[in-house]
Structures are given as C-alpha cells and as structure tokens.
Write an enzyme that holds these catalytic residues in place. Structure first.
Site: not given
Ligand code: GAL
Length: 823
Positions: A451, A525
């Site tokens: 990100e 993710e």
């Molecule tokens: C994502 C990020 C993670 C964590 C997550 C929480 O955007 O990559 O590290 O912060 O959100 O939802």
C-alpha cells in the site's frame, strides 16, 4: 481535516502438533584415510546470554552514557563510554536475548502511539526510547589468523555498534540482518567489549514493533578462505529423470596472498545420508577477492517438498585448499516446482494449490517481538491446524527461525521487505532479505511493497518498482515479484510486477483480470474482520467486539464474504487474511484503552476465536462442526440468542435442551444459524453427512468457577536453555467445564529447571504486565510461557487464583546439547 485510512484506523472511527526438531549435528564427510582437516573450520556461536542492559536517554547526554558529547568519531578506539574496560556495568540489568524492552514499558494513553501498541517509544519519550547493551567475551589467542565476525539477525532499530571502543557501524532497519567483520578489532587472548546503542525513537511501521536486540546474535569464526555469509545458493530443475541441482558458491579469500581453491558440494538426503558429491576444479581467488563457483548435481528420485510432506535436503559446502578443508557450511533446501498461472492460480509440484493464507506481524503474548524459536513453531502449527497453508510476513523480513519453522512444517511464505525504495537503504534491505532467504523452499514469492499510497498508481511507482524488481530477479531468478496494492492496479507499481497483489477492493479484481488477462493475481491482503475472543455482545466501553463473523471495516470483508468470492474464481491464486494472530497496536475499531488488534483469527496467545473454525471448515478438508456462542446467559432467560455453527457437513440440526430447533442445509463457504430463546441447559449441534450424524458439538451452561486446569502445549522440553512451551490456564466449574466468562486472577509460579518468560490472556484492553507472574483470565483463559534451562529435570508450574485453589503440572526436561555458545 481529510482523514486517511490510517488515521481512521488509529482513531478507531470506522466500523461498517508440532514437529520436534533438534539441532542437526554436522556429518563427517571425510573419506577414510583422507588428510582433510577436522570439520571445525567454521564455528557459529550463539551470543545470546550474558548481556547487560540499561535504558539511555534520547535528549540528555548525562543520562545517555555521555553519547553525543566529546569527540565521538575523532579517533579510532575511543567510541562510546561504556566501551571502556573499566566501565562498571554493575547497575545494568542482566538480560538474555532475544530481548524486547518495550514489553516492560507501561501502557500509555497517547493517540499518536495507539497504532504502535500504546508504549512510550518516540520523540516524546526520550527516557524510554534508547537502550544500551553491553557484552564481554573472550577470544582465544589461538584464533589469531582466523576471521571473526558478528552477525545480528535483527535489532529494533537504528543500532550503533562498537567493539573495544571502535565504531563498527550503524544499521537503521529493525528488520534487516547485519554483520561486522571484527577480525582487526578483537583482542586475541583477552576480553572484548561489545556495546550497542539502540534507538527505537522512530517507528518503521504503523504497528507494534518492539525495541532492542529481539533476534539472535552470533559470533562466527572462519578460516581466511571461506564462504561469505549467505554465499551458497541451491536451485533445482525437476524433470523426468530426477532433479538437477545448480549450486552457486561464493568463496572469499581474506588472506594476504592469492589462493587456489576447490569447492566440494555434497547433497545429504532427508535421512542425512550422502546422495551426491561434486568437487569443482581449482579456481584462483586473489587476496581480498570473492569468486563464485557453479556446480551441477543430480538427485535421481527426489522427494518433493510439499505442504503435506515438507521433505528437506541439506547441501554441505566445503572449500578446499589442496586437501585442507578451509570452510564447511550447511544449507537446508527443498526440491519442488512452483508456478503461477494467470487463469488457474498457483501450482506447487504441478498441482493447483489455493493459497489459504494469513498475514501476520511478529509479536506474541508475553514476549513482544522477542520470540524464542519454539514459539515460531507454535504459531505456524496453530495456523496449519486451521487449514492455512500460506503466511505473509507483513510488512517486513521475518526472523529467520520463522522460515525454518515454515520449511519444516510445510507452510508457504510470501516474504516481504520493509522499505520500498531504489536507494541503497531500501535496496540493501531487499538484498539482505533475498540473499538470506532464497534457499528456503517455503518462500514462494518476494513482496516488494505494501500500500505505497504516494506512488503505487503513478510513473514514479513504476520506476521504483522496476529497479527493485530487477534487483530481486538478479538475486533470485526462481521466484516472482509481487506487491500488495490497494489501488492503482494496471498502472504505476503494477506495471513492474510478475504477480498482482490485491489488498481488499474486491470490486476491482474482475476488471483487472479482464484488462490484464496474462497477469496472475492473488489477494495479498483480505478481510480485516474484527472479533474479540469469547465475546458475543459488543461492548464499546471496554473495547470488545462480538465474534460472530459480521464485523468489518468499510474497506474489509467478513471471512465468509472474501472467501466465497475467492473460492469462486479459479484465476485467483487465493488470499491472505488480515490477520492470523492478533498483535499489539491497531486496536481498530476502537482506540485507548484498547491496546491490541481485533483482526486475528487467533488472539495474541494463540487461542482461537470462532472464525478459526470457519476457515478450518472450508480450508482443512476434514469434517468440522463448531457451535457457538457459549450457553451462560443468566439474566437473559427467554431472550433470543443467535446460535451459529461453522461446518462443512451437509446439514446441521440444533437441539436446545433436547428439543429440535430445526435442521439447516450448510451452504458452501457459508455457515448456519438459528435464533432461539435462552434457557439454561445445553445446546447441541448434530452434523450430518449422507443422512448420518457424523459429528456433534455442545455448549452447556456452566456452574460457578471452581478450580483451575493447566494444559501444556508440549512436553517434555529439551534442556537446552531455549526450548519453550505454552501453558493454557483454564478456569473450570465443578464439572471440569471451562467457564466462558470467568475472569479470575491467576498467579503462576515456576520452579525447577525452567522459568516463566511471559503471560497473556488475549484481552485487547488488558494493561497488565506481560511478564507476570499474575494475569487475569479473559473469558475463561490465560497463558504462561515457560522456557527450559540447561539442566535436565522437572519444571513445576503452579497456578493459583483466589477461591479456586491451585493447579499444578510438571513438565519434564530431557538432556540436550545446547547450541554452541560464545564464552
Ligand atoms: C491494511 C494494512 C495493514 C493493516 C490493515 C488493517 O491497509 O496493510 O497493515 O493496517 O490495513 O485493516
């Protein structure tokens, strides 16, 4: 004010059996009658015990051992006050590594530090953000002529090191290993003083990162003619006639004259027996130079490394000057094939494998970031039990022993670097990660970014990613490069990737696949669903959120939402849930007094939340039936309670106090539920397959808490000073049933041949000390982490709680040879 998603997360405003592997002894490869030197050409000694530690001060030199005053860099040998031989470190505490001083700091209510775990680390906390470490060690006079180096697996962070008053260097990233050749600086036949000033003022991430020397340190002795760190690489091509191994070995000559050297590579099979040997032709290595030799070896009937049978081979690398073995190193590796396909996802050994992954940070209950090696195995074993087969090291290179555990237990790894940059710091972090990790069969891809909002969708992002990717390809041509992106797909960083990673944003995936049909993709993710273990009624005041699979941020997805989507798309290689385990920091959707996350499928102790069984049902392949919530709702008589069941059977029938509440067909990738009025007693689920009841699960109304029970994860332990187990303390009623709402305060006492190193309970709002010895049970459970000493015998663990008496258990420890350690 425009809020970024990170601000929202910080403010909490958004809501819409483990394998036992003992150290492997080197095999003596000498031919009978040969005049090879004894295979002790290299020694790698653990430098973990016997350290002294003291907090320094970021602003005040008088409280920072004079650092920042005087002429620090002016003359050789005069760096750092505590380097002096007569420096009295008697007031410094004794610590062993791995060590995370943040664990001992209190929790603080500071909105800026909520994401990082609410610890006093940062510019505002100069008196708790600097740590000094001091260790003396002997180097025998007989070592003169050998190369001596110090290897640090990871220090958080910005570490300045000195040996005998000589500046060694500075390492910024808390996740990148670093090493110093100290041959010229040691006192042969005398005491040597190693001092580190560790500055944890800056964060590298947006989550808890710990503070201090939280990974192992090694003292390495080699001959002048040796294989440099991470200098042996094994890759394999598997064909009909077996596997062809290509071994590339670097040889460094630190002697004063050129040397003629041959490299001998020997493959040992999983049983430790010699399979193949290749001895190269002599190669001249000039004084001060490093050269690389390439060899090919053949393994006729290789046993592939797989998730079910993670077979490991070993490559023994020797360097020979004439017949003298000048160095000998061992590299563990696996033989397997892997590939991504844009239409069909990921293939391991020719078979499609859906990545059933979790993202994880590295901290654990009780110990913060400083995990004993065995805890890595504990965590990976839990994830495997859930049916998970892949692990993303978000958002940094992991502790090496995590990869060892994944190699041994059969867990794929998406290995991620920390800094996305084409400059030396960023490329250096990436290079060290790849050189260190490229022999691990578990690693299937390199992740170069997560990100990166400033650049992921623009041309600068393309340029940075291209430079970073090209370095990754040069260092390892066998694995693809990916990045975890939450926007900008199809442009920017995306254009340089071999595999496209999607963080959330499911709606964009089909469109990307249409536009870029030749680019493989996966969910780097997914989810970010919230749940607090054992909680079924959300309580914002206390910072608890219900564990039914319904709570998620606007950008995220419930387990069922994301998995249904991915399971239906063959072109997607699978995905990585945010997160496998809860971690300190990011207590979203709440903020203080909550101090740790709710994202985990398991809590910080490794106790499963109910969604664990959702994943187990759809990932593990074996029959699963899990009924919840608990059935202790005194005062709620007659009120409707939602009852859920995670199962992969055909139908489930629910019984409430013996009467059927109805049978439900289980939807694929789904769950079943009922609403039933509460009456004390029992609920029972009967799971059917082919019309027959194959599994049942019950929740019974429990009586008052009556006693404690201790359950050890593993016993016996090896008496090597490192082996570790986790004890689950359960609060039970007179019938031995865990009381699911119990909050008794448990006190642990550990005696005999072991010690208590931490406690936890998975409560995201607990401000109790992680060191114990006391911890409140949270929804019936808490845990103690116990480490064996080097003496074999018995560890007696005793747990007491007011009114509940005592529970005791004995963990035997069996004689074991500790790893060779520095004196
Ligand atoms: C994502 C990020 C993670 C964590 C997550 C929480 O955007 O990559 O590290 O912060 O959100 O939802």
């Amino acid at each position: 004010m425009k809020m970024t998603r990170r601000d929202i997360l910080k403010a909490g405003a958004t809501l819409s059996a483990a394998a036992i592997t003992l150290p492997v002894r080197p095999v003596d490869l000498r031919e009978p009658g040969s005049d090879d030197a004894a295979p002790a050409a290299r020694e790698r000694l653990l430098l973990d015990t016997g350290w002294r530690f003291h907090l320094g001060h970021a602003d005040d030199p008088t409280r920072d051992f004079g650092y920042g005053t005087g002429d620090l860099f002016a003359k050789a040998g005069e760096f750092f006050g505590p380097s002096a031989t007569d420096f009295d470190d008697g007031a410094w505490s004794r610590v062993d590594l791995p060590h995370d001083w943040a664990v001992d700091l209190p929790f603080i209510n500071d909105p800026d530090e909520v994401g990082h775990g609410s610890k006093p680390l940062g510019r505002k906390y100069p008196d708790t953000s600097i740590g000094w470490y001091r260790r003396t060690f002997d180097i025998p006079a007989t070592d003169s002529g050998r190369r001596i180096s110090l290897e640090f697996d990871g220090v958080f962070r910005d570490c300045t090191a000195a040996l005998n008053g000589h500046y060694l260097g500075r390492n910024l990233s808390g996740y990148a290993p670093f090493r110093y050749d100290v041959t010229d600086l040691v006192d042969y036949g005398g005491k040597n003083i190693l001092v580190l000033r560790v500055d944890a003022t800056e964060h590298e991430g947006w989550f808890y990162e710990g503070a201090g020397i939280y990974r192992h340190v090694w003292l390495v002795r080699t001959d002048a003619l040796h294989v440099p760190q991470w200098g042996a690489v094994v890759t394999s091509e598997v064909g009909k006639a077996g596997a062809t191994l290509t071994v590339r070995t670097e040889v460094t000559n630190d002697a004063e004259s050129a040397a003629s050297v041959r490299v001998r590579s020997t493959v040992l099979g999983p049983d430790g027996k010699r399979i193949a040997t290749a001895t190269g032709t002599a190669m001249r290595v000039e004084a001060g130079a490093t050269r690389e030799a390439t060899q090919t070896l053949h393994v006729a009937a290789p046993r592939p490394w797989s998730l079910e049978t993670p077979v490991l081979y070993r490559m023994v690398t020797e360097t020979l000057a004439g017949t003298r073995v000048t160095d000998r190193t061992e590299t563990s590796f696996g033989i397997r094939t892997m590939r991504f396909d844009p239409d069909h996802g990921f293939f391991l050994n020719g078979t499609r494998v859906e990545l059933k992954g979790t993202c994880n940070h590295q901290d654990h209950a009780g110990v913060g970031s400083a995990l004993p090696d065995r805890l890595q195995e504990y965590r990976i074993a839990k994830l495997k039990e859930m049916g998970s087969n892949a692990y993303r090291t978000s958002h940094n290179p992991p502790t090496p022993e995590l990869l060892d555990a994944c190699d041994r237990l059969g867990m794929l790894v998406l290995d991620e670097t920390r800094m996305f940059s084409p400059e030396p710091e960023g490329l250096g972090q990436l290079e060290r990660m790849i050189r260190r990790d490229r022999n691990h069969p578990c690693v299937f891809a390199w992740s170069i970014a997560n990100e990166e909002w400033a650049v992921q969708g623009n041309d600068r992002g393309t340029r940075i990613a291209t430079t970073v990717r090209d370095l990754a390809h040069r260092l390892d041509h066998t694995r693809p490069v990916t990045a975890a992106m939450d926007g900008g797909w199809g442009k920017g960083t995306s254009l340089a990737l071999d595999v496209q990673g999607f963080n959330y944003q499911r709606a964009s995936i089909d469109d990307f696949h249409r536009r870029f049909p030749r680019t493989p993709s996966m969910g780097s993710e997914v989810a970010s669903a919230f749940a607090t273990r054992g909680v079924y009624v959300t309580d914002k005041e206390r910072g608890y959120i219900s564990a039914y699979d319904v709570n998620r941020p606007s950008y995220g997805a419930t387990a069922e939402e994301w998995w249904s989507y991915f399971a239906a798309r063959e072109f997607l290689a699978g995905g990585f849930v945010w997160t496998g385990f809860d971690y300190r920091g990011e207590p979203s959707p709440y903020a203080w007094p909550c101090i740790s996350s709710h994202f985990g499928i398991l809590d910080t102790c490794g106790f499963p939340k109910d969604t664990f069984w959702y994943y187990q049902a759809w990932w593990s392949g074996h029959p699963v039936l899990h009924l919840f919530p608990h059935w202790d709702w005194a005062g709620q008589e007659g009120k409707e309670i939602e009852v859920w069941c995670h199962s992969n059977l055909d139908q489930v029938e629910l019984f409430v106090n013996g009467a059927s509440a109805g049978t439900r067909d289980v939807p694929r990738q789904g769950h079943v539920s009922w609403k039933v009025p509460y009456a004390a007693g029992a609920i029972e689920a009967r799971g059917m397959q082919g019309g027959k009841v194959v599994l049942t699960d019950r929740r019974e109304t429990t009586g008052p808490a009556a006693s404690l029970r201790l359950v050890a994860w593993r016993t016996p332990l090896a008496a090597d000073g490192e082996d570790t187990t986790v004890l689950r303390a359960e609060v039970v009623d007179s019938g031995g049933r865990v009381v699911p709402t119990a909050d008794a305060t448990v006190t642990f006492a550990v005696s005999g041949t072991g010690r208590l190193i931490g406690v936890g309970n998975g409560d995201p709002s607990s401000h109790e000390s992680d060191r114990g010895p006391t911890r409140q049970a949270f929804n019936g459970l808490c845990c103690a982490i116990v480490q064996a000493s080097k003496a074999s015998g018995e560890i007696l663990v005793n747990a007491t709680a007011p009114g509940l008496g005592a529970a005791a258990t004995i963990i035997s420890t069996t004689p074991a040879t500790p790893r060779p350690a520095a004196p």
